[in-house]
Design a protein around this motif. Structure first.
Motif, PDB file in Angstrom:
ATOM      1  N   ALA A   1      28.064  42.997  88.382  1.00 47.13           N
ATOM      2  CA  ALA A   1      27.489  41.695  88.730  1.00 47.13           C
ATOM      3  C   ALA A   1      28.335  40.999  89.780  1.00 47.13           C
ATOM      4  CB  ALA A   1      27.381  40.819  87.489  1.00 47.13           C
ATOM      5  N   SER A   2      27.682  40.155  90.570  1.00 46.96           N
ATOM      6  CA  SER A   2      28.365  39.330  91.561  1.00 46.96           C
ATOM      7  C   SER A   2      28.182  37.861  91.195  1.00 46.96           C
ATOM      8  CB  SER A   2      27.793  39.585  92.963  1.00 46.96           C
ATOM      9  OG  SER A   2      27.961  40.924  93.344  1.00 46.96           O
ATOM     10  N   TRP A   3      29.146  37.042  91.626  1.00 46.56           N
ATOM     11  CA  TRP A   3      29.101  35.602  91.366  1.00 46.56           C
ATOM     12  C   TRP A   3      28.901  34.862  92.681  1.00 46.56           C
ATOM     13  CZ3 TRP A   3      29.015  34.350  86.342  1.00 46.56           C
ATOM     14  CH2 TRP A   3      29.531  35.264  85.415  1.00 46.56           C
ATOM     15  N   ARG A   4      27.877  34.014  92.702  1.00 44.92           N
ATOM     16  CA  ARG A   4      27.597  33.222  93.906  1.00 44.92           C
ATOM     17  C   ARG A   4      27.716  31.750  93.547  1.00 44.92           C
ATOM     18  NH1 ARG A   4      21.768  33.885  96.313  1.00 44.92           N
ATOM     19  NH2 ARG A   4      21.309  32.275  94.745  1.00 44.92           N
ATOM     20  N   LEU A   5      28.642  31.081  94.252  1.00 42.61           N
ATOM     21  CA  LEU A   5      28.884  29.667  93.985  1.00 42.61           C
ATOM     22  C   LEU A   5      28.497  28.849  95.205  1.00 42.61           C
ATOM     23  CD1 LEU A   5      30.094  27.583  91.967  1.00 42.61           C
ATOM     24  CD2 LEU A   5      32.274  27.856  93.190  1.00 42.61           C
ATOM     25  N   ASN A   6      27.596  27.933  95.004  1.00 42.47           N
ATOM     26  CA  ASN A   6      27.137  27.037  96.071  1.00 42.47           C
ATOM     27  C   ASN A   6      26.689  27.810  97.309  1.00 42.47           C
ATOM     28  OD1 ASN A   6      27.873  24.872  94.397  1.00 42.47           O
ATOM     29  ND2 ASN A   6      29.962  24.827  95.240  1.00 42.47           N
ATOM     30  N   GLY A   7      26.000  28.940  97.075  1.00 38.38           N
ATOM     31  CA  GLY A   7      25.427  29.714  98.153  1.00 38.38           C
ATOM     32  C   GLY A   7      26.328  30.782  98.728  1.00 38.38           C
ATOM     33  N   ARG A   8      27.580  30.911  98.233  1.00 39.55           N
ATOM     34  CA  ARG A   8      28.512  31.891  98.781  1.00 39.55           C
ATOM     35  C   ARG A   8      29.051  32.772  97.666  1.00 39.55           C
ATOM     36  NH1 ARG A   8      34.079  32.148  99.804  1.00 39.55           N
ATOM     37  NH2 ARG A   8      34.372  30.073  98.863  1.00 39.55           N
ATOM     38  N   VAL A   9      28.997  34.116  97.852  1.00 37.26           N
ATOM     39  CA  VAL A   9      29.521  35.056  96.879  1.00 37.26           C
ATOM     40  C   VAL A   9      31.042  34.955  96.868  1.00 37.26           C
ATOM     41  CG1 VAL A   9      29.742  37.478  96.225  1.00 37.26           C
ATOM     42  CG2 VAL A   9      27.570  36.617  97.129  1.00 37.26           C
ATOM     43  N   ILE A  10      31.598  34.736  95.656  1.00 35.31           N
ATOM     44  CA  ILE A  10      33.046  34.510  95.567  1.00 35.31           C
ATOM     45  C   ILE A  10      33.761  35.597  94.766  1.00 35.31           C
ATOM     46  CG2 ILE A  10      32.797  32.005  95.791  1.00 35.31           C
ATOM     47  CD1 ILE A  10      33.204  31.842  92.754  1.00 35.31           C
ATOM     48  N   GLY A  11      33.017  36.580  94.241  1.00 41.85           N
ATOM     49  CA  GLY A  11      33.684  37.631  93.492  1.00 41.85           C
ATOM     50  C   GLY A  11      32.705  38.464  92.696  1.00 41.85           C
ATOM     51  N   ARG A  12      33.255  39.528  92.049  1.00 46.23           N
ATOM     52  CA  ARG A  12      32.449  40.439  91.258  1.00 46.23           C
ATOM     53  C   ARG A  12      33.152  40.724  89.945  1.00 46.23           C
ATOM     54  NH1 ARG A  12      31.437  45.706  94.477  1.00 46.23           N
ATOM     55  NH2 ARG A  12      29.796  45.976  92.904  1.00 46.23           N
ATOM     56  N   GLY A  13      32.366  41.239  88.957  1.00 44.55           N
ATOM     57  CA  GLY A  13      32.952  41.623  87.682  1.00 44.55           C
ATOM     58  C   GLY A  13      32.371  40.839  86.520  1.00 44.55           C
ATOM     59  N   ALA A  14      32.749  41.281  85.293  1.00 42.97           N
ATOM     60  CA  ALA A  14      32.236  40.622  84.089  1.00 42.97           C
ATOM     61  C   ALA A  14      32.821  39.231  83.927  1.00 42.97           C
ATOM     62  CB  ALA A  14      32.546  41.462  82.859  1.00 42.97           C
ATOM     63  N   THR A  15      34.039  39.033  84.470  1.00 43.98           N
ATOM     64  CA  THR A  15      34.654  37.718  84.420  1.00 43.98           C
ATOM     65  C   THR A  15      35.241  37.390  85.788  1.00 43.98           C
ATOM     66  OG1 THR A  15      36.799  38.575  83.701  1.00 43.98           O
ATOM     67  CG2 THR A  15      35.221  37.959  81.972  1.00 43.98           C
ATOM     68  N   LEU A  16      35.408  36.104  86.053  1.00 38.30           N
ATOM     69  CA  LEU A  16      36.014  35.655  87.307  1.00 38.30           C
ATOM     70  C   LEU A  16      36.657  34.301  87.052  1.00 38.30           C
ATOM     71  CD1 LEU A  16      36.432  36.033  90.394  1.00 38.30           C
ATOM     72  CD2 LEU A  16      34.316  34.725  90.707  1.00 38.30           C
TER      73      LEU A  16
END
Length: 738
Positions: free
Chosen positions: A662-677
């Motif tokens: 999975a990827s994490w997108r914050l306020n329109g910008r991808v900031i990292g990947r993984g089960a946790t961040l």
């Protein structure tokens, strides 16, 4: 010769007086016997059940006690004899005025303003029928003449039997007692037909001076008894005992339905009213409620109510508004009409609406895990009654076991506004709006009446068709309108009748398990203030409420221990000797053998709306869920922790398809990947999305980070933290137990 001339002159004067009196009362103004009997002004409302059996006597006039009219043939022969011996021995010979009595008693005895003298029964009746001729501190000459004239007219229009009957039903006897029926019931504890010679003599003695002393009454009654050929031994003691009886009450007056009788009184109508109640069932419900509340003594519960509705007609068969004055300090309150929080009894309407809209089926898996729901006041944290969670569970088991969290998740799917509109369409008349109640409406946060809630359940029993309850003064009909889907209503009713579906919470041998088909749901409001148990068979819908009118919490009394035992006994009584028919599935409902892969639920034959049936129910263990942060969360930076040490952890559970990360997108910008961040939080409002391997949004939440002042060295101005070890400012609302 002079004596004769004086009598002739007196008769001439009498004749002139009668001519003058005729101008006071016209013949056409005299009521007929039928009009007098039909307009008899009783002081008590007599409520009868549907078969004519007396259920309740309710006082309407506090100043006069007048009971329903009693025909002459139902009067004691001893009473008739005693009354005529005392008041009018030539009743059957004269034509209204006893002229021989006039001649023998002389002018003063007939026309004296302070003696009854030769006044006949017919003359006395004339004074009872016309207030202008009634005595007020003694009759005037004008009133005496008027009575004599009216008596003559009455003798022409009424029969002797009718005159006697009217007189005995209207004559004042003692204190507030008007008429022989009231006096007989109150003074002697029996109906007029059961009066013996001594009792009849006492009443006859009261006719002449209703409020005379016991000695006077005893003396006159003795004279009547002697004229009847009976002895007076011990009569004085009997008279004294009768007149000392306090308080004056109607003997054996039924007191089984006071609250319903007040409805009838408020609606108007005749003094004797036949209701739709069933006396046998009404008495049984009253006794059952009182007995059960007595058994709960020590658990701080004193009030209750029971309502039984006929499914087909909407008629009320049982209406118990209170547990009674011996148990309750609020016995006058009609708890059938009082608004209280219904707890989990609203859940069936949620499930029906969700099935109707094909959002779920009875076999759908619902998430029973801790939930956080964003509200304007913060986070709403619903909990199950037992504080335990079952994970993924079928809708049938979730409703059967009255789990709170799945119900709130359904509310999220439906929206509070949709739930609110459906509940009001079912007649609950919620005073606020869906937004006002929010998602807590799913758990019964609104106030409803037992009458409205029981009738809403009756709509489910009738395939989603809502009809008004037939109440006193309302010319209701059996017409109804479709509010909920008949197919979805059938499925919900089947769930509520499934003893296995509720076994996790209630066990297999609870009070909810009946020996015939019946759907039922319990509910307990916040802090155990209200217990409910409402359910239906194919013939009747029964609602029971138990609690305290004051709103005080009960002690360890839930729906299944408080209201359910009463519901069970009432249902068994309603169906004694007969087995109600099992519900017939409507067209468009299909039965399907269904098994659950990876679940702790047995294979079963399940009901589905046509087109939604499934033979196998699976839940993908890889389906990701966003565990932190929750939607609507508010976080504050901690001024006591160095900024570099503060982090907000994003985390999800479950695996993505094909093993993707999975990827994490914050306020329109991808900031990292993984089960946790771990993220260095910045003050402001943020939008976080969980993306799959192809960049598609799987979950999305909004949260807020608020800045905090840093605690610097003494004498220095604190600054603003940019790092964050966050503190959640969630608002938890305690859920209502099931």
């Amino acid at each position: 010769m002079r004596w004769a001339r004086d009598r002739v002159r007196q008769v001439q004067i009498v004749g002139l007086g009668l001519v003058l009196a005729a101008g006071v009362v016209r013949a056409e103004d005299l009521p007929s016997f039928a009009q007098t009997r039909g307009g008899h002004p009783v002081s008590d409302l007599q409520l009868l059940d549907r078969r004519g059996e007396p259920l309740q006597i309710l006082r309407m006039n506090p100043d006069r006690r007048v009971l329903p009219w009693v025909p002459l043939e139902q009067m004691s022969p001893s009473l008739l004899r005693a009354m005529l011996l005392s008041e009018d021995q030539r009743f059957y010979q004269h034509s209204g005025v006893d002229w021989s009595a006039v001649a023998s008693s002389a002018w003063g005895n007939l026309w004296n303003t302070r003696t009854r003298g030769a006044s006949t029964v017919t003359m006395q009746l004339a004074g009872l029928l016309d207030e202008d001729l009634a005595a007020r501190g003694g009759r005037s000459l004008r009133q005496k003449l008027g009575q004599a004239w009216v008596a003559g007219r009455l003798e022409k229009r009424w029969t002797k039997a009718q005159i006697l009957e009217g007189y005995l039903n209207r004559v004042p006897l003692r204190g507030e007692l008007i008429g022989v029926p009231a006096a007989s019931q109150v003074l002697f504890g029996k109906r007029p037909g059961g009066l013996d010679g001594r009792e009849s003599a006492m009443l006859a003695a009261m006719l002449r001076a209703p409020n005379a002393s016991p000695d006077v009454i005893s003396s006159r009654a003795c004279g009547v008894l002697q004229a009847m050929g009976q002895a007076c031994v011990g009569l004085a003691d009997e008279v004294g005992a009768v007149l000392r009886r306090k308080p004056l009450t109607v003997a054996d007056a039924p007191q089984w339905a006071p609250h319903y009788a007040r409805l009838a009184l408020k609606a108007g109508g005749p003094a004797t009213q036949r209701s739709t109640l069933d006396a046998v069932w009404q008495r049984h419900a009253v006794q059952t409620l009182r007995r059960h509340l007595s058994e709960l003594a020590g658990r701080q519960v004193e009030d209750g109510a029971v309502l039984v509705l006929d499914n087909a007609s909407g008629e009320v068969r049982v209406w118990v508004g209170s547990s009674g004055s011996q148990l309750s300090e609020a016995a006058q309150v009609d708890h059938v009409l009082a608004r209280r929080q219904p707890g989990s009894t609203l859940k069936p309407f949620l499930y029906e609406l969700a099935i109707e809209r094909r959002l779920i089926t009875a076999a759908s898996l619902l998430d029973d895990s801790p939930a956080q729901v964003a509200t304007a006041a913060g986070l709403y944290l619903p909990q199950n009654y037992d504080k335990h969670y079952r994970g993924w569970i079928s809708a049938r088991a979730a409703l059967g076991n009255s789990l709170n969290v799945p119900a709130v998740r359904l509310s999220l799917m439906l929206t509070p506004e949709a739930v609110f509109e459906r509940l009001n369409a079912l007649g609950l008349q919620l005073p606020e709006t869906g937004g006002f109640y929010g998602h807590s409406l799913a758990l019964g946060s609104a106030d409803v009446t037992l009458l409205a809630l029981t009738n809403a359940y009756r709509a489910l029993a009738n395939g989603g068709r809502h009809g008004e309850v037939r109440l006193p003064g309302i010319a209701g009909s059996a017409r109804s309108r479709a509010v909920a889907d008949a197919k979805a209503s059938f499925i919900v009713g089947d769930i509520l009748a499934d003893n296995n579906a509720r076994a996790l919470t209630f066990g297999l041998s609870s009070a909810l398990a009946l020996p015939f088909p019946a759907s039922v749901k319990t509910g307990t409001s916040k802090d155990m203030r209200d217990n409910w148990c409402i359910g239906w068979s194919s013939r009747y819908t029964v609602g029971v409420w138990v609690g305290n009118s004051s709103g005080e919490a009960m002690q360890q009394v839930s729906g299944v221990s408080g209201a359910a035992p009463v519901w069970r006994e009432v249902m068994l009584a309603l169906h004694a000797g007969q087995t109600p028919a099992a519900p017939v599935p409507p067209v468009g409902v299909l039965a399907q053998d269904t098994r659950f892969d990876g679940q702790q639920e047995p294979e079963r034959r399940e009901w589905f709306l046509a087109g939604t049936e499934q033979a196998v129910i699976r839940r993908s263990a890889d389906a990701p869920t966003l565990s932190n942060p929750t939607d609507g969360a508010i976080y504050a930076l901690d001024p006591d922790i160095p900024p570099a040490a503060q982090r907000l952890r994003f985390s999800h559970e479950g695996r993505l398809d094909d093993g993707a990360v999975a990827s994490w997108r914050l306020n329109g910008r991808v900031i990292g990947r993984g089960a946790t961040l771990d993220w260095l939080p910045m003050p402001g409002r943020h939008e976080l999305a969980l993306l799959d391997g192809r960049g598609r949004v799987l979950r999305q939440v909004r949260f807020e980070v608020r800045g905090a002042g840093l605690r610097g060295p003494a004498g220095k101005t604190p600054g603003t933290a940019t790092g964050a070890h966050v503190k959640s400012q969630a608002v938890a609302a305690r859920p209502s137990p099931g």
